[in-house]
Design an enzyme around this catalytic site. Sequence first.
Site, PDB file in Angstrom:
ATOM      1  N   LYS A 183       0.837  -1.198   0.000  1.00  0.00           N
ATOM      2  CA  LYS A 183       0.000   0.000   0.000  1.00  0.00           C
ATOM      3  C   LYS A 183       0.872   1.249   0.000  1.00  0.00           C
ATOM      4  CE  LYS A 183      -3.820  -0.514   2.436  1.00  0.00           C
ATOM      5  NZ  LYS A 183      -4.443  -0.768   3.758  1.00  0.00           N
TER       6      LYS A 183
ATOM      7  N   ARG B  41      -3.169   3.195   8.554  1.00  0.00           N
ATOM      8  CA  ARG B  41      -3.533   2.053   7.715  1.00  0.00           C
ATOM      9  C   ARG B  41      -2.410   1.033   7.660  1.00  0.00           C
ATOM     10  NH1 ARG B  41      -4.739   4.591   1.969  1.00  0.00           N
ATOM     11  NH2 ARG B  41      -6.084   2.758   1.812  1.00  0.00           N
TER      12      ARG B  41
ATOM     13  N   GLY C 230      -8.408  -7.266   4.333  1.00  0.00           N
ATOM     14  CA  GLY C 230      -9.208  -7.353   5.542  1.00  0.00           C
ATOM     15  C   GLY C 230      -8.545  -8.064   6.703  1.00  0.00           C
TER      16      GLY C 230
ATOM     17  N   MET D 224      -5.814  -7.123   8.432  1.00  0.00           N
ATOM     18  CA  MET D 224      -5.290  -6.282   9.491  1.00  0.00           C
ATOM     19  C   MET D 224      -6.125  -5.020   9.567  1.00  0.00           C
ATOM     20  SD  MET D 224      -1.340  -7.157   9.236  1.00  0.00           S
ATOM     21  CE  MET D 224      -1.321  -6.500   7.611  1.00  0.00           C
TER      22      MET D 224
ATOM     23  N   ARG E 246      -3.694  -1.413  -6.315  1.00  0.00           N
ATOM     24  CA  ARG E 246      -2.846  -2.604  -6.274  1.00  0.00           C
ATOM     25  C   ARG E 246      -3.283  -3.511  -7.401  1.00  0.00           C
ATOM     26  NH1 ARG E 246      -5.805  -4.544  -0.875  1.00  0.00           N
ATOM     27  NH2 ARG E 246      -7.750  -5.166  -1.802  1.00  0.00           N
TER      28      ARG E 246
ATOM     29  N   HIS F 102     -16.238  -8.596   1.832  1.00  0.00           N
ATOM     30  CA  HIS F 102     -15.202  -9.475   2.382  1.00  0.00           C
ATOM     31  C   HIS F 102     -15.329 -10.899   1.850  1.00  0.00           C
ATOM     32  CE1 HIS F 102     -13.560 -12.244   5.458  1.00  0.00           C
ATOM     33  NE2 HIS F 102     -12.569 -11.381   5.446  1.00  0.00           N
TER      34      HIS F 102
ATOM     35  N   SER G 167      15.984 -39.495  -8.026  1.00  0.00           N
ATOM     36  CA  SER G 167      14.700 -38.822  -7.874  1.00  0.00           C
ATOM     37  C   SER G 167      14.507 -38.547  -6.385  1.00  0.00           C
ATOM     38  CB  SER G 167      13.571 -39.702  -8.416  1.00  0.00           C
ATOM     39  OG  SER G 167      12.333 -39.075  -8.173  1.00  0.00           O
TER      40      SER G 167
ATOM     41  N   CYS H 176       9.951 -36.445  -6.842  1.00  0.00           N
ATOM     42  CA  CYS H 176       8.645 -37.089  -6.945  1.00  0.00           C
ATOM     43  C   CYS H 176       7.851 -36.999  -5.657  1.00  0.00           C
ATOM     44  CB  CYS H 176       8.783 -38.529  -7.408  1.00  0.00           C
ATOM     45  SG  CYS H 176       9.719 -39.552  -6.285  1.00  0.00           S
TER      46      CYS H 176
ATOM     47  N   TYR I  63      13.503 -32.217 -13.695  1.00  0.00           N
ATOM     48  CA  TYR I  63      12.039 -32.261 -13.713  1.00  0.00           C
ATOM     49  C   TYR I  63      11.471 -32.349 -12.305  1.00  0.00           C
ATOM     50  CZ  TYR I  63      12.320 -37.308 -12.825  1.00  0.00           C
ATOM     51  OH  TYR I  63      12.563 -38.527 -12.250  1.00  0.00           O
TER      52      TYR I  63
HETATM   53  P1  ADP Z   1      -7.921  -2.224   3.919  1.00  0.00           P
HETATM   54  O1  ADP Z   1      -6.544  -2.676   3.651  1.00  0.00           O
HETATM   55  O2  ADP Z   1      -8.663  -3.086   4.868  1.00  0.00           O
HETATM   56  O3  ADP Z   1      -8.651  -1.896   2.657  1.00  0.00           O
HETATM   57  P2  ADP Z   1      -7.423   0.578   4.175  1.00  0.00           P
HETATM   58  O4  ADP Z   1      -6.241   1.065   4.911  1.00  0.00           O
HETATM   59  O5  ADP Z   1      -7.291   0.571   2.703  1.00  0.00           O
HETATM   60  O6  ADP Z   1      -7.792  -0.862   4.722  1.00  0.00           O
HETATM   61  O7  ADP Z   1      -8.600   1.498   4.647  1.00  0.00           O
HETATM   62  C1  ADP Z   1      -9.918   1.136   4.885  1.00  0.00           C
HETATM   63  C2  ADP Z   1     -10.860   2.101   4.187  1.00  0.00           C
HETATM   64  O8  ADP Z   1     -10.647   3.430   4.619  1.00  0.00           O
HETATM   65  C3  ADP Z   1     -10.682   2.128   2.692  1.00  0.00           C
HETATM   66  O9  ADP Z   1     -11.931   2.207   2.085  1.00  0.00           O
HETATM   67  C4  ADP Z   1      -9.893   3.370   2.447  1.00  0.00           C
HETATM   68  O10 ADP Z   1     -10.116   3.904   1.187  1.00  0.00           O
HETATM   69  C5  ADP Z   1     -10.395   4.297   3.540  1.00  0.00           C
HETATM   70  N1  ADP Z   1      -9.364   5.250   3.899  1.00  0.00           N
HETATM   71  C6  ADP Z   1      -8.146   4.984   4.365  1.00  0.00           C
HETATM   72  N2  ADP Z   1      -7.437   6.111   4.570  1.00  0.00           N
HETATM   73  C7  ADP Z   1      -8.237   7.134   4.243  1.00  0.00           C
HETATM   74  C8  ADP Z   1      -8.070   8.552   4.222  1.00  0.00           C
HETATM   75  N3  ADP Z   1      -6.927   9.126   4.574  1.00  0.00           N
HETATM   76  N4  ADP Z   1      -9.102   9.306   3.823  1.00  0.00           N
HETATM   77  C9  ADP Z   1     -10.257   8.713   3.452  1.00  0.00           C
HETATM   78  N5  ADP Z   1     -10.495   7.400   3.445  1.00  0.00           N
HETATM   79  C10 ADP Z   1      -9.484   6.601   3.818  1.00  0.00           C
HETATM   80 MG    MG Z   2      -7.798  -0.928   1.267  1.00  0.00          MG
END
Ligand code: ADP
Ligand code: MG
Length: 877
Positions: A23, A93, A102, A104, A337, A455, A764, A831, A851
């Site tokens: 990220k 984040r 989802g 963490m 991503r 999710h 093998s 194998c 192989y």
């Molecule tokens: P996940 O990895 O579970 O998607 P994220 O870190 O991407 O968690 O964030 C969860 C939600 O919060 C996402 O929808 C993301 O776009 C939103 N979000 C995260 N940071 C910000 C921010 N600075 N401003 C607005 N929305 C945010």
């Molecule tokens: Mg996200």
Amino acid sequence: MSKKYVYLFNEGDASMKNLLGGKGANLAEMTNLGIPIPKGFTVTTEACNKYYDDNKVITNDVIEEIHFKIKTLEELTQKTFGGEVNPMLVSVRSGARASMPGMMDTILNLGLNDKTVVVLAKETNNERFAYDSYRRFIMMFADVVMDINKKDFEKILEEMKEVKGVHLDTELSAEDLKELVVKFKDYYKSVKGEEFPQDVNVQLIEAITAVFRSWDNPRANVYRRMNDIPSSWGTAVNVQEMVFGNKGDTSGSGVAFSRNPATGENKIFAEYLMNAQGEDVVAGIRTPSPIEKLAEQMPETYNEFISIVNTLENHYRDMQDMEFTIEEGKLFFLQTRNGKRTAQAALRIAVEMVRDGLTTKERAILMLDPKQIDTLLHPAFDQEEMKLHEVLTSGLPASPGAATGKIAFTALEAKERHEAGENVILVRQETSPEDIEGMIAAEGILTVRGGMTSHAAVVARGMGACCVAGAGELKVDETKRTMTLNGKVYSSEDYISLDGSTGNVYEGKIKTVEPEISGHFSTYMEWADEIRSLKVRTNADTPNDAEQAVKFGAEGIGLTRTEHMFFAEGRIFPMRQMIVARTEEARRTALDKLLPMQKGDFKGIYKAMAGRPVTIRFLDPPLHEFLPTHASEIEELAKELKMTVEELNNVISDLHEFNPMMGHRGCRLAVSYPEIAEMQTRAVVEAAIEVNEEMGWTIIPEIMIPLVGEINELKYVKNIVTKTADAIIKDKGAKLEYHVGTMIEIPRACVTADEIATEADFFSFGTNDLTQMTFGFSRDDAGTFLKHYYAKKVYDFDPFAKLDQEGVGQLVKMAVEKGRSVKPGLKLGVCGEHGGDPSSVEFFHNAGLDYVSCSPYRVPVARLAAAQAEVRNPRKK
Ligand code: ADP
Ligand code: MG
Ligand code: MG
């Protein structure tokens, strides 16, 4: 100079994933591309590892660096963190190197407290928005940082909605939300015994600590084990200025894919919700709108959105999964991503991107996760039988495949009933990351709420599990354990069937059939075959398995287990006669009966392989495995064998071993009873001569001696083989080349591989036994205690599923080097089960093997894994 643990977004780029997490690296890359994203910084994965090294504290040097970057962020945004004017709010984040959807935790709106919320309300002239943000923050902070169940807050919210007589969160007024904030804080205090923290710096450091801590939570650990992610990678933390999708009717937030993640169609697929923040779309609280609606609502924003999506896909040259927020008409991107997608979609996208000149074959080969290939080979419903079943209801076709099972209402129940041998369908209101183990255990997943990006949908696609999401007509009562549809009640004893490709849900059990493989699949696999240098064979014991494997692209057989044939009807009796024989003569009489059967089997296999190489392993398991254990069966067998029960029991107790896995098996059997090896040689050689004559082929059979640990064992058995074979060939006046090689599956064989190689035409690696003997634990028993090892982080992975590269892998390498040092052209294969595991295949490629050999269904997986290994580390000149 001391190490840098915090990077501003403009100090990084996409290549820095290991340090900044996926990220963070992509936020940096988007910053450099000039895409509108809120400003921020990344605390590195190294800081996370340091946190664990320092006994789970963030040390002062790192905290200072974070505070320094907060100052910089204040300057960049012209806002003040915790300030009485223009307060800066941030999100915290998590973001590991590989995406863990989802798994963490994220906290939004951090920086709000009783004072800043008032300022925010005044400055934005939007009290409703300010308190909406604050109540969200309290809940997320309490949940993620303080481990107070989010559901408790949701309940307070639901009660409030009921009292106010409204259905949607958005219908609550500013006053209502103010009241809610007070209730949330009171609840927080009642649980924690202290006030909700008002110091924004405390909030920040606590939140960052919580993200680091979440790297080690149970669901993250399960996810990592499933996805080959080592715990040593750590997670990064991104701190980012907030933008707000909950500011009213010109604000919103959503998720987008640059192509359809279910079908691969080259059309942007996006959903959004107005007046919503972050997770709302994913959580499935309200049903989102398709992005096409935005074109009517806000045409300019829509156009900008489309253009950024295209820019991102062209830049990354892969399908992108993005998050965005609109704040009062202004568009921001929050994440991009490479998107998760179904196997069908992945193939279509890869093939079309190469066709359209957007990427190369080599890059396209890296676009599929080899494990995804599996889902293409799995069953769908029998069309005829499906017609007889009425569609009960339908939801979104979230992840393709077909699944049948009885209803399970909780993840735990799904897991337990699965372990007890039942097929279950997990039926939930919606799923959350806690449900991961139940989702793995279930044949399929059905949810009542949630969209294509919920999710359940995302996780199921990732695991290749069948999923129907958002079947809104269903009523599920988890406590009563019932599912109700149009008045009809279903219980945990009822079968349902899910079609993840249409979204249909059926009553009862529907037969499944083998899938049809698409044109994209063969194009793609042809590219994999062009690219790879590692060959792929199969483990097959019957002509049927062999044929199936050839269809899947097997280039030969790396392992035929001859013992499997002896268990068949009509064969087990002469086999048992052979085993209980007390004299060589009696044994030979029984072996004479087995010879024509074994020869017939080999002819069938040679023919199925149509001239491709075939490796046949001589009898391997301990003999007592072929004898009965129940008294009644023993009695019956004694009668058949014309022995007394007592005599037979004596034989059985003579054969009893304390540790059969390390007992009288493998080549040791041939050393004790050379006539067994003689019979097997005769079957292999005569079958080959006859098939060569019939078909005009020149099969070169490969005879493989198991469990060799000492060169003299191999010499002894090989001598029997060559004497027998040469006599037959001479006798028949035939021409036949044959090879004699050995399994390398005992550590001593690896250590003395240079000696053994002088007698072996090929090696093998039997990595199942090699793993067992190197670790010193039994592969049949390890399951019971390895789960404690995972829980206690002693091991990350099951060494029988994924090769232990540091230990067992080093023995393999040693044997490769020693073997080839005396015989440079020595043919080398694997194998064991690891031959079909992608990361292990890559290791074998790098170790220089010729192989791998795996079960038929894993052949395509291995072909792709081998091609990927070649792209990453080219071996071809
Ligand atoms: P996940 O990895 O579970 O998607 P994220 O870190 O991407 O968690 O964030 C969860 C939600 O919060 C996402 O929808 C993301 O776009 C939103 N979000 C995260 N940071 C910000 C921010 N600075 N401003 C607005 N929305 C945010
Ligand atoms: Mg996200
Ligand atoms: Mg073995």
